[in-house]
Design a protein around this motif. Structure first.
Motif, PDB file in Angstrom:
ATOM      1  N   PHE A  51       0.850  -1.193   0.000  1.00 15.12           N
ATOM      2  CA  PHE A  51       0.000   0.000   0.000  1.00 15.12           C
ATOM      3  C   PHE A  51       0.885   1.242   0.000  1.00 15.12           C
ATOM      4  O   PHE A  51       1.749   1.368   0.873  1.00 15.12           O
ATOM      5  CB  PHE A  51      -0.861   0.061   1.273  1.00 15.12           C
ATOM      6  N   TYR A  52       0.673   2.147  -0.936  1.00 19.13           N
ATOM      7  CA  TYR A  52       1.360   3.436  -0.939  1.00 19.13           C
ATOM      8  C   TYR A  52       0.289   4.523  -0.946  1.00 19.13           C
ATOM      9  O   TYR A  52      -0.504   4.612  -1.883  1.00 19.13           O
ATOM     10  CB  TYR A  52       2.274   3.591  -2.149  1.00 19.13           C
ATOM     11  N   VAL A  53       0.221   5.314   0.119  1.00 15.32           N
ATOM     12  CA  VAL A  53      -0.815   6.336   0.254  1.00 15.32           C
ATOM     13  C   VAL A  53      -0.391   7.582  -0.527  1.00 15.32           C
ATOM     14  O   VAL A  53       0.648   8.176  -0.255  1.00 15.32           O
ATOM     15  CB  VAL A  53      -1.077   6.673   1.740  1.00 15.32           C
ATOM     16  N   LEU A  54      -1.212   7.944  -1.480  1.00 14.21           N
ATOM     17  CA  LEU A  54      -0.956   9.116  -2.313  1.00 14.21           C
ATOM     18  C   LEU A  54      -1.613  10.367  -1.750  1.00 14.21           C
ATOM     19  O   LEU A  54      -1.060  11.463  -1.842  1.00 14.21           O
ATOM     20  CB  LEU A  54      -1.456   8.873  -3.742  1.00 14.21           C
ATOM     21  N   GLU A  55      -2.799  10.183  -1.181  1.00 17.03           N
ATOM     22  CA  GLU A  55      -3.561  11.311  -0.640  1.00 17.03           C
ATOM     23  C   GLU A  55      -4.424  10.826   0.503  1.00 17.03           C
ATOM     24  O   GLU A  55      -5.089   9.799   0.390  1.00 17.03           O
ATOM     25  CB  GLU A  55      -4.434  11.900  -1.750  1.00 17.03           C
ATOM     26  N   GLY A  56      -4.405  11.543   1.610  1.00 16.80           N
ATOM     27  CA  GLY A  56      -5.215  11.166   2.767  1.00 16.80           C
ATOM     28  C   GLY A  56      -4.422  10.345   3.765  1.00 16.80           C
ATOM     29  O   GLY A  56      -3.189  10.405   3.811  1.00 16.80           O
ATOM     30  N   ARG A  87      -8.496   0.660   6.699  1.00 13.84           N
ATOM     31  CA  ARG A  87      -9.710   1.458   6.919  1.00 13.84           C
ATOM     32  C   ARG A  87      -9.347   2.929   6.843  1.00 13.84           C
ATOM     33  O   ARG A  87      -8.191   3.306   7.035  1.00 13.84           O
ATOM     34  CB  ARG A  87     -10.379   1.108   8.242  1.00 13.84           C
ATOM     35  N   ALA A  88     -10.362   3.748   6.576  1.00 12.95           N
ATOM     36  CA  ALA A  88     -10.139   5.190   6.479  1.00 12.95           C
ATOM     37  C   ALA A  88     -11.413   5.923   6.881  1.00 12.95           C
ATOM     38  O   ALA A  88     -12.499   5.573   6.424  1.00 12.95           O
ATOM     39  CB  ALA A  88      -9.743   5.577   5.056  1.00 12.95           C
ATOM     40  N   ASP A  89     -11.264   6.934   7.738  1.00 16.06           N
ATOM     41  CA  ASP A  89     -12.405   7.748   8.152  1.00 16.06           C
ATOM     42  C   ASP A  89     -12.855   8.670   7.030  1.00 16.06           C
ATOM     43  O   ASP A  89     -14.041   8.946   6.872  1.00 16.06           O
ATOM     44  CB  ASP A  89     -12.045   8.587   9.384  1.00 16.06           C
ATOM     45  N   LYS A  90     -11.902   9.171   6.241  1.00 11.11           N
ATOM     46  CA  LYS A  90     -12.171  10.029   5.085  1.00 11.11           C
ATOM     47  C   LYS A  90     -11.546   9.364   3.875  1.00 11.11           C
ATOM     48  O   LYS A  90     -10.618   8.562   4.009  1.00 11.11           O
ATOM     49  CB  LYS A  90     -11.553  11.418   5.286  1.00 11.11           C
ATOM     50  N   GLU A  91     -12.013   9.730   2.702  1.00 19.25           N
ATOM     51  CA  GLU A  91     -11.491   9.105   1.485  1.00 19.25           C
ATOM     52  C   GLU A  91      -9.974   9.240   1.397  1.00 19.25           C
ATOM     53  O   GLU A  91      -9.409  10.303   1.650  1.00 19.25           O
ATOM     54  CB  GLU A  91     -12.130   9.730   0.242  1.00 19.25           C
ATOM     55  N   VAL A  92      -9.340   8.146   1.035  1.00 18.04           N
ATOM     56  CA  VAL A  92      -7.891   8.094   0.856  1.00 18.04           C
ATOM     57  C   VAL A  92      -7.625   7.485  -0.520  1.00 18.04           C
ATOM     58  O   VAL A  92      -8.379   6.620  -0.979  1.00 18.04           O
ATOM     59  CB  VAL A  92      -7.219   7.281   1.996  1.00 18.04           C
ATOM     60  N   LYS A  93      -6.583   7.978  -1.182  1.00 20.77           N
ATOM     61  CA  LYS A  93      -6.192   7.455  -2.493  1.00 20.77           C
ATOM     62  C   LYS A  93      -4.896   6.678  -2.324  1.00 20.77           C
ATOM     63  O   LYS A  93      -3.935   7.184  -1.750  1.00 20.77           O
ATOM     64  CB  LYS A  93      -6.019   8.594  -3.495  1.00 20.77           C
ATOM     65  N   VAL A  94      -4.911   5.445  -2.835  1.00 18.68           N
ATOM     66  CA  VAL A  94      -3.821   4.510  -2.578  1.00 18.68           C
ATOM     67  C   VAL A  94      -3.369   3.856  -3.881  1.00 18.68           C
ATOM     68  O   VAL A  94      -4.181   3.561  -4.754  1.00 18.68           O
ATOM     69  CB  VAL A  94      -4.285   3.426  -1.574  1.00 18.68           C
ATOM     70  N   LEU A  95      -2.069   3.614  -3.970  1.00 14.32           N
ATOM     71  CA  LEU A  95      -1.492   2.827  -5.045  1.00 14.32           C
ATOM     72  C   LEU A  95      -1.186   1.447  -4.472  1.00 14.32           C
ATOM     73  O   LEU A  95      -0.598   1.339  -3.382  1.00 14.32           O
ATOM     74  CB  LEU A  95      -0.205   3.486  -5.563  1.00 14.32           C
ATOM     75  N   LEU A  96      -1.613   0.410  -5.174  1.00 16.00           N
ATOM     76  CA  LEU A  96      -1.400  -0.974  -4.757  1.00 16.00           C
ATOM     77  C   LEU A  96      -0.545  -1.695  -5.786  1.00 16.00           C
ATOM     78  O   LEU A  96      -0.620  -1.388  -6.977  1.00 16.00           O
ATOM     79  CB  LEU A  96      -2.734  -1.726  -4.669  1.00 16.00           C
ATOM     80  N   ILE A  97       0.241  -2.664  -5.346  1.00 21.41           N
ATOM     81  CA  ILE A  97       0.955  -3.553  -6.252  1.00 21.41           C
ATOM     82  C   ILE A  97       0.683  -4.969  -5.782  1.00 21.41           C
ATOM     83  O   ILE A  97       0.916  -5.303  -4.618  1.00 21.41           O
ATOM     84  CB  ILE A  97       2.472  -3.277  -6.269  1.00 21.41           C
ATOM     85  N   GLU A  98       0.159  -5.795  -6.699  1.00 16.79           N
ATOM     86  CA  GLU A  98      -0.151  -7.193  -6.386  1.00 16.79           C
ATOM     87  C   GLU A  98       0.184  -8.058  -7.592  1.00 16.79           C
ATOM     88  O   GLU A  98       0.085  -7.605  -8.727  1.00 16.79           O
ATOM     89  CB  GLU A  98      -1.651  -7.373  -6.092  1.00 16.79           C
ATOM     90  N   PRO A  99       0.528  -9.329  -7.364  1.00 15.45           N
ATOM     91  CA  PRO A  99       0.712 -10.241  -8.491  1.00 15.45           C
ATOM     92  C   PRO A  99      -0.581 -10.349  -9.304  1.00 15.45           C
ATOM     93  O   PRO A  99      -1.683 -10.312  -8.739  1.00 15.45           O
ATOM     94  CB  PRO A  99       1.046 -11.575  -7.829  1.00 15.45           C
TER      95      PRO A  99
END
Length: 118
Positions: A51-56, A87-99
């Motif tokens: 998980f890499y959090v971009l915003e929030g 989990r997030a109380d307010k919207e968060v934007k995340v970058l994911l990397i998965e196989p």
């Protein structure tokens, strides 16, 4: 080869907990997703969860441990086999990397997201 504008990609959807593939890298899918609320506790038996959090800001609940806060500009890796819940109380934007082919729901009862490519 081309650059990917993540702000543009985030503008293409409004749903939460619905990862969208924006690129591939060494048999991994790079995805963007918006979170709000909480996801079910789950684990991935064969892969770490990136998980890499971009915003929030998100909270990462780890079974039996204190929740970790992950802020914009920070990343968090959940080792394979570890039960967790973002989990997030307010919207968060995340970058994911998965196989490729790894269901985002892990071993939970939640239906995996289809992970459309945008």
């Amino acid at each position: 080869m081309k650059s990917v504008n993540l702000d543009e990609k985030f503008g293409q959807f409004t749903s939460h907990w619905d990862p969208h593939v924006v690129a591939e890298y060494n048999n991994n899918e790079i995805m963007v997703v918006k979170f709000v609320g909480e996801y079910p506790f789950h684990k991935h038996d064969t892969t770490d969860d990136f998980f890499y959090v971009l915003e929030g800001e998100l909270k990462m609940d780890i079974e039996g441990e204190t929740a970790r806060t992950v802020r914009a500009g920070e990343l968090f890796v959940v080792p394979k086999g570890v039960v967790h819940r973002p989990r997030a109380d307010k919207e968060v934007k995340v970058l994911l990397i998965e196989p490729k082919g790894e269901p985002n729901s892990g071993d939970s009862d939640r239906e995996p997201s289809p992970k459309p490519r945008i």
